[in-house]
Design a protein around this motif. Structure first.
Motif, mmCIF file in Angstrom:
data_model
loop_
_atom_site.group_PDB
_atom_site.id
_atom_site.type_symbol
_atom_site.label_atom_id
_atom_site.label_comp_id
_atom_site.label_asym_id
_atom_site.label_seq_id
_atom_site.Cartn_x
_atom_site.Cartn_y
_atom_site.Cartn_z
ATOM 1 N N VAL A 38 0.944 1.444 5.751
ATOM 2 C CA VAL A 38 0.217 1.175 4.504
ATOM 3 C C VAL A 38 -0.034 2.472 3.738
ATOM 4 O O VAL A 38 0.151 2.540 2.506
ATOM 5 N N ALA A 39 -0.446 3.517 4.458
ATOM 6 C CA ALA A 39 -0.747 4.786 3.792
ATOM 7 C C ALA A 39 0.490 5.412 3.165
ATOM 8 O O ALA A 39 0.386 6.127 2.152
ATOM 9 N N SER A 40 1.674 5.157 3.744
ATOM 10 C CA SER A 40 2.897 5.768 3.210
ATOM 11 C C SER A 40 3.217 5.275 1.808
ATOM 12 O O SER A 40 3.976 5.938 1.076
ATOM 13 N N TYR A 41 2.685 4.124 1.414
ATOM 14 C CA TYR A 41 2.947 3.578 0.082
ATOM 15 C C TYR A 41 1.856 3.943 -0.930
ATOM 16 O O TYR A 41 1.925 3.546 -2.082
ATOM 17 N N ILE A 42 0.822 4.678 -0.461
ATOM 18 C CA ILE A 42 -0.245 5.105 -1.369
ATOM 19 C C ILE A 42 0.203 6.357 -2.105
ATOM 20 O O ILE A 42 0.618 7.338 -1.473
ATOM 21 N N PRO A 43 0.144 6.374 -3.425
ATOM 22 C CA PRO A 43 0.553 7.576 -4.179
ATOM 23 C C PRO A 43 -0.286 8.784 -3.774
ATOM 24 O O PRO A 43 -1.497 8.684 -3.586
#
Length: 625
Positions: A38-43
């Motif tokens: 999930v965090a990998s898709y946070i800008p």
């Protein structure tokens, strides 16, 4: 500054996620992977990349060493045959089996690349399996086998991976493969043995804790690099050196050094292992983008991952099924009646193949020019997640379904009490040898009382009934903790008022901490069991009094110590003389009527008169039977 902030963010994320997962009884590795995805898709979240060198040299040595120093050398010797079959034979079988499946389902994949993937997914994770095993009460023999397998199969898997990577670049003969395994095993074993012996020698002579801690941190890396220099298995060298130091630590290290080392390595293992799971999740988006560039359809990729996962699970099941069948056939052909593990054990071992951090880390060792590398890394990721979910969540139900006998806490307490009793007896004998006429009698008596109290505290954990709400040792511990808290508060008042120098107060507080840590038990719960508590075979003595065929006698009372009732006192546990049936109170009770009965009558053997307990004790020879 950015690097420091990223490291702090990783550590904080690991702490938060693992704490929440434990409270909710969820799988911490899966939660960390999910949070990372999930965090990998946070800008704004940076991209992380695990290099092969970082994995091999920076992560694996301390991870394996932290597990190896907790491994029993004696247990490994007893289980060396099954461990070898799983850690070497099963690794090769899995690498070949999964490799053939990957070669068949991945378009254009060389067989060597498929075997490389098989080697990556071959080693199960010790922490994942043992955590589930202990939670569901799996027999300890199985837990030790799984832990031993996971230590040594990492070495075999990485050697197979290295050979397969070499085969991708050119031809490799079967003779070369065998030679690589031999060199890796001999080189790694010798390197680990030398480092373990040398480190034991040095740590035995170090006096300060700081230097010992630094040397402890350096040992796994020294062992790994030394083995790699001679083309041996660095992983095997780390495991061997760790087992040697773990076995020798009680004789070469002080108590403070052992406690410090244990805590340090538990912290390192926790932090590194969970950080790797989080980093893998953070890289999944990048892996997905690389897979999308491979030109394969989503259905094809899903089929590849499912096939690799199925092959990984199936090869382990087939191997355990084959080993069990072969052993039974050989026993029947040879007409021998040797011990063969029941099928229930084989079923649990076959299903306890959860993959973990080593598989995830090994996937990134694949060279960048490996055909369909992104697909292979994704397949390894699916194997880890799939086995943790599918097998990890169903293993407890399988263990309960097969009704395997779990460890008995009451039996553990009985063994502990027997060993502590022998220790106390040896210490008292040594005290009589070393005391001098100049030693104050009150000091000698304090030492004797301390030894008696520690032994009594262990015996008090047994038994299901008592006239006391808490045992004497429980009461002492409760009251002493309150007194220590009061003393600590007074010391803090002295600190805040400037009554004493800070150095002096720190020394005082450290003394209180040490005394608090020396309280015999941290838990107040008495052990209980729903099975009859007899003396374990490994603990049972063999004196002539215990071996005597005592006839059945009628107890003098049902559930009371009549002497205590007559005197108006209380008792902790009850014991019965096996010769005359006299029921009296134990040595932890204030009046010790059972021991008094022995001294009056010289009847040597008593047995526990607590419900569900049949263990016996010889007063003459101080042996449990």
């Amino acid at each position: 500054m950015h690097i420091a902030a990223e490291i702090v963010a990783l550590v904080v994320a690991v702490l938060v996620v693992t704490t929440i997962a434990r409270r909710l009884d969820w799988s911490a590795p899966l939660c960390l992977i999910g949070v990372g995805v999930v965090a990998s898709y946070i800008p704004g979240v940076p991209e992380y990349h695990l290099s092969a060198e970082l994995v091999l040299v920076g992560l694996l040595p301390p991870l394996l060493y932290s597990a190896a120093i907790q491994t029993s050398l004696l247990d490994y010797r007893r289980l060396r045959g099954p461990i070898a079959l799983l850690s070497v034979g099963l690794v090769v079988f899995t690498a070949l089996g999964v490799g053939l499946v990957a070669w068949a389902v991945v378009p254009g994949l060389p067989l060597a690349a498929g075997i490389a993937l098989g080697a990556v997914v071959a080693p199960p994770d010790a922490v994942a399996a043992s955590a589930v095993a202990r939670r569901v009460g799996m027999p300890r023999k199985l837990v030790r086998l799984l832990e031993g397998e996971s230590l040594f199969n990492d070495a075999a898997a990485l050697v197979a991976l290295r050979t397969a990577i070499a085969a991708i670049a050119g031809s490799v003969t079967l003779w070369q493969v065998g030679l690589d395994f031999a060199i890796a095993a001999v080189g790694g074993g010798v390197a680990g043995l030398l480092v373990g012996i040398a480190a034991s020698y040095l740590r035995n002579r170090l006096q300060d804790l700081e230097t010992d801690t630094v040397l402890s941190f350096a040992v796994p890396f020294i062992a790994y690099l030394l083995a790699e220099v001679v083309h041996g298995s660095g992983v095997l060298a780390v495991v061997v050196s760790g087992i040697i130091l773990g076995h020798k630590s009680p004789t070469i290290l002080s108590g403070q050094a052992r406690l410090s080392s244990k805590l340090n390595w538990q912290t390192i293992q926790f932090l590194l292992e969970n950080t790797v799971f989080l980093l893998i999740g953070l890289q999944l988006r990048q892996i997905g983008e690389e897979v999308a560039d491979s030109g394969l359809s989503g259905g094809t990729i899903a089929g590849i991952c499912a096939a690799v996962l199925g092959a990984t699970i199936l090869t382990r099941v087939l191997w355990l099924l084959g080993i069990g069948t072969v052993k039974r056939v050989l026993r029947k052909v040879r007409g021998k009646h040797g011990h063969v593990w029941p099928w229930g054990y084989s079923a649990v071992i076959a299903w306890a193949g959860m993959r973990g951090v080593v598989t995830l880390a090994a996937a990134f060792i694949l060279p960048a020019d490996t055909p369909e590398r992104a697909v292979l890394v994704l397949a390894a990721f699916v194997v880890v997640a799939g086995t943790l979910v599918f097998q990890g969540m169903t293993l407890p139900a399988l263990v309960r379904r097969l009704r395997l006998t779990p460890p008995d806490p009451a039996e553990d307490a009985l063994q502990e009490a027997a060993v502590l009793n022998d220790m106390g007896k040896a210490a008292l004998e040594r005290l009589e040898e070393i005391r001098t006429p100049d030693d104050p009698p009150e000091v000698i008596e304090r030492l004797r009382a301390r030894l008696r109290d520690r032994t009594d505290s262990a015996w008090e954990q047994l038994g299901r009934q008592s006239t006391l709400v808490e045992t004497p040792s429980d009461a002492y511990r409760r009251l002493r903790v309150e007194l220590l808290n009061t003393e600590r508060e007074q010391a803090l008042k002295a600190r805040d008022s400037g009554q004493a120098d800070d150095v002096v107060l720190r020394r005082i507080l450290e003394r209180l901490d040490i005394e608090e840590s020396m309280l015999d038990r941290e838990d107040d719960a008495r052990v209980e069991s729903d099975r009859e508590l007899a003396t374990p075979a490994a603990t049972a003595g063999s004196c002539k009094h215990l071996a005597h065929p005592w006839r059945e006698v009628r107890p003098s009372a049902t559930d009371v110590c009549t002497a205590c009732v007559a005197e108006g006192t209380t008792w902790v546990h009850l014991r019965m003389c096996v010769k005359c049936g006299n029921v009296a109170c134990c040595d932890s009770s204030p009046r010790k009527h059972a021991a008094e009965h022995f001294h009056d009558t010289r009847h040597p053997v008593m047995r526990s008169f607590e419900p569900g307990e049949t263990w016996r004790w010889c007063y003459v020879d101080s042996q449990l039977g």
